[in-house]
Design an enzyme around this catalytic site. Structure first.
Site, PDB file in Angstrom:
ATOM      1  N   LYS A   1      55.042  45.114  29.686  1.00 24.32           N
ATOM      2  CA  LYS A   1      53.590  44.991  29.831  1.00 24.32           C
ATOM      3  C   LYS A   1      53.087  43.584  30.170  1.00 24.32           C
ATOM      4  O   LYS A   1      52.005  43.430  30.723  1.00 24.32           O
ATOM      5  CB  LYS A   1      52.925  45.479  28.550  1.00 24.32           C
ATOM      6  CG  LYS A   1      52.957  46.992  28.400  1.00 24.32           C
ATOM      7  CD  LYS A   1      51.673  47.575  28.886  1.00 24.32           C
ATOM      8  CE  LYS A   1      51.743  49.054  29.120  1.00 24.32           C
ATOM      9  NZ  LYS A   1      50.456  49.616  29.511  1.00 24.32           N
TER      10      LYS A   1
ATOM     11  N   ASP B   1      48.057  50.376  22.241  1.00 29.25           N
ATOM     12  CA  ASP B   1      48.969  51.062  21.335  1.00 29.25           C
ATOM     13  C   ASP B   1      49.961  50.047  20.771  1.00 29.25           C
ATOM     14  O   ASP B   1      50.762  50.357  19.910  1.00 29.25           O
ATOM     15  CB  ASP B   1      49.744  52.117  22.120  1.00 29.25           C
ATOM     16  CG  ASP B   1      50.394  51.475  23.317  1.00 29.25           C
ATOM     17  OD1 ASP B   1      51.416  50.788  23.138  1.00 29.25           O
ATOM     18  OD2 ASP B   1      49.875  51.602  24.443  1.00 29.25           O
TER      19      ASP B   1
HETATM   20  C1  LIG Z   1      56.704  51.139  26.528  1.00 32.36           C
HETATM   21  C2  LIG Z   1      55.691  51.785  27.395  1.00 32.36           C
HETATM   22  N1  LIG Z   1      56.105  52.587  28.370  1.00 32.36           N
HETATM   23  C3  LIG Z   1      55.235  53.207  29.188  1.00 32.36           C
HETATM   24  C4  LIG Z   1      53.879  53.039  29.027  1.00 32.36           C
HETATM   25  C5  LIG Z   1      52.947  53.805  29.912  1.00 32.36           C
HETATM   26  O1  LIG Z   1      52.080  53.011  30.669  1.00 32.36           O
HETATM   27  P1  LIG Z   1      50.684  53.600  31.141  1.00 32.36           P
HETATM   28  O2  LIG Z   1      49.808  53.717  29.937  1.00 32.36           O
HETATM   29  O3  LIG Z   1      50.207  52.631  32.146  1.00 32.36           O
HETATM   30  O4  LIG Z   1      50.962  54.952  31.704  1.00 32.36           O
HETATM   31  C6  LIG Z   1      53.405  52.200  28.011  1.00 32.36           C
HETATM   32  C7  LIG Z   1      51.979  51.977  27.806  1.00 32.36           C
HETATM   33  O5  LIG Z   1      51.531  51.343  26.873  1.00 32.36           O
HETATM   34  C8  LIG Z   1      54.336  51.566  27.167  1.00 32.36           C
HETATM   35  O6  LIG Z   1      53.947  50.757  26.165  1.00 32.36           O
END
Ligand SMILES: Cc1ncc(COP(=O)(O)O)c(C=O)c1O
Length: 384
Positions: free
Chosen positions: A70, A115
């Site tokens: 992120k 989150d």
């Molecule tokens: C570890 C991880 N993978 C995938 C995602 C998915 O990203 P998005 O919310 O942009 O779909 C998130 C989102 O917070 C994440 O923390």
């Protein structure tokens, strides 16, 4: 309840052309302290056992020592905001140039809802640029995620709300307090910052050009609000090679894309009740920018139970063969888990045909996080 469901996308548009791509994101990320490309892991033995040509996984647990991808989005979007606020047209989008303006950055406060992973990314970005950050979290957020955010000097506030409500709350607080909202999802009239976050994610695809990357026939990406998957699909569409099949993966208990496609009116819909252990994917409302891209690019939408992610966490951690082990958290491991189940369980053999998976298939996934929730990780590995 079946543990995996798959539907095809009636809205896919063959003529989709990439709309996010920007080459300055990787140049910017290379200017940050401690930048290095995340590893690309080739799981030779697993792919052989699954009767695939190759299975390549980019391991984002190593990204800037932050345990998730992120930071690529938050740092790029924050840098663009700083450059525009400093009001200097000549200022390069580059860490050292921005650090010449510490007097201005220390006056800036960024707010977000998360989150966990995006919040840590915002906290870290604010720390390196010398800004302040306030991070709102949904109820039930794990203590590790909270202390990870606080370790970067940010103020972490746990609400009594779910993820979608926390996003609305953070937007209101930012508005009332004159803070800058840096959110990784978009809605009407809030699009520029989330778009920059998505462009920042594309560094992951730019990095592949210096790896021994096997061009994939299939790309499996997981979705919460969809910004991540949309940015990756868009980046692949910007490369002049045969377009892979794009498969979007969500948990049963937070499947806002799958459910919206099933409604069939071509519009995004909200899932009210959210129930999944995959915290990063626990989102009920698609980002509008991501929805537009995913609707036009995804070939298939897949949903699965949490158990598939938990099994995959264990399998990826345990080194039973010459394949490299990967520390992959619940939201990171789910795509590998789906592939493993579809390719090895006769119950899903019809999905193999639908997806066109066979010994000529090369699959690409991203393990988007490491053990960001160590309690759950240890439990999945049977350590407690
Ligand atoms: C570890 C991880 N993978 C995938 C995602 C998915 O990203 P998005 O919310 O942009 O779909 C998130 C989102 O917070 C994440 O923390």
């Amino acid at each position: 309840m079946t543990d995996i469901k798959l539907i095809s996308n009636p809205f896919r548009d063959d003529k989709y052309t990439a709309r996010l791509s920007s080459d300055d994101c990787i140049k910017f990320h290379k200017s940050l302290p401690d930048y290095s490309s995340s590893p690309l892991v080739d799981l030779y033995e697993l792919s052989e056992n699954l009767n695939l040509k190759s299975l390549q996984i980019k391991d984002e647990s190593k990204r800037f020592n932050l345990n998730a991808f992120k930071s690529l989005g938050a740092s790029y979007a924050m840098a663009k905001i700083i450059v525009s606020q400093v009001g200097n047209d000549q200022l390069d989008l580059d860490f050292n140039s921005i650090m010449q303006h510490k007097n201005a950055t220390k006056e800036m406060t960024f707010a977000t809802a998360t989150d966990g992973n995006h919040g840590r990314a915002v906290a870290w970005s604010a720390e390196i640029f010398g800004c302040k950050a306030i991070v709102y979290l949904p109820e039930g957020t794990s203590r590790h995620r909270i202390s990870a955010i606080e370790s970067h000097g940010a103020n972490a506030v746990v609400t009594e709300l779910n993820y979608d409500e926390t996003v609305e709350y953070a937007a209101r607080m930012a508005d009332e307090n004159n803070w800058i909202l840096i959110q990784d999802t978009s809605w009407k009239d809030y699009e520029d910052i989330p778009r920059d976050i998505m462009i920042g994610y594309q560094t992951m695809i730019h990095e592949l050009s210096s790896d021994h990357f096997i061009w994939p026939t299939h790309v499996f990406m997981q979705a919460g609000v969809g910004s991540f998957a949309a940015s990756i699909f868009d980046a692949f569409c910007n490369i002049d090679r045969p377009r892979p099949k794009f498969i979007l993966v969500e948990p049963h208990g937070a499947a806002c894309y799958f459910e919206s496609i099933q409604v069939g009116d071509g519009k995004p819909h909200t899932v009210k009740k959210l129930d999944t252990l995959m915290a990063g994917l626990c989102c009920g409302t698609p980002s509008i920018i991501a929805w537009d891209i995913i609707k036009q690019t995804a070939d298939y939408f897949v949903i699965c139970d949490d158990g598939i992610a938990l099994d995959a966490m264990k399998q990826m951690a345990e080194k039973k063969s010459d394949d490299q082990s990967i520390v992959s958290g619940e939201s990171g491991a789910v795509t590998t888990g789906i592939i493993e189940k579809i390719c090895s369980n006769p119950k899903y053999s019809n999905y193999l045909d639908v997806l066109g998976l066979d010994d000529s298939s090369s699959i690409f996934c991203i393990s988007t996080e490491g053990d960001t929730n160590p309690d759950l990780y240890n439990q999945a590995l049977g350590r407690q």
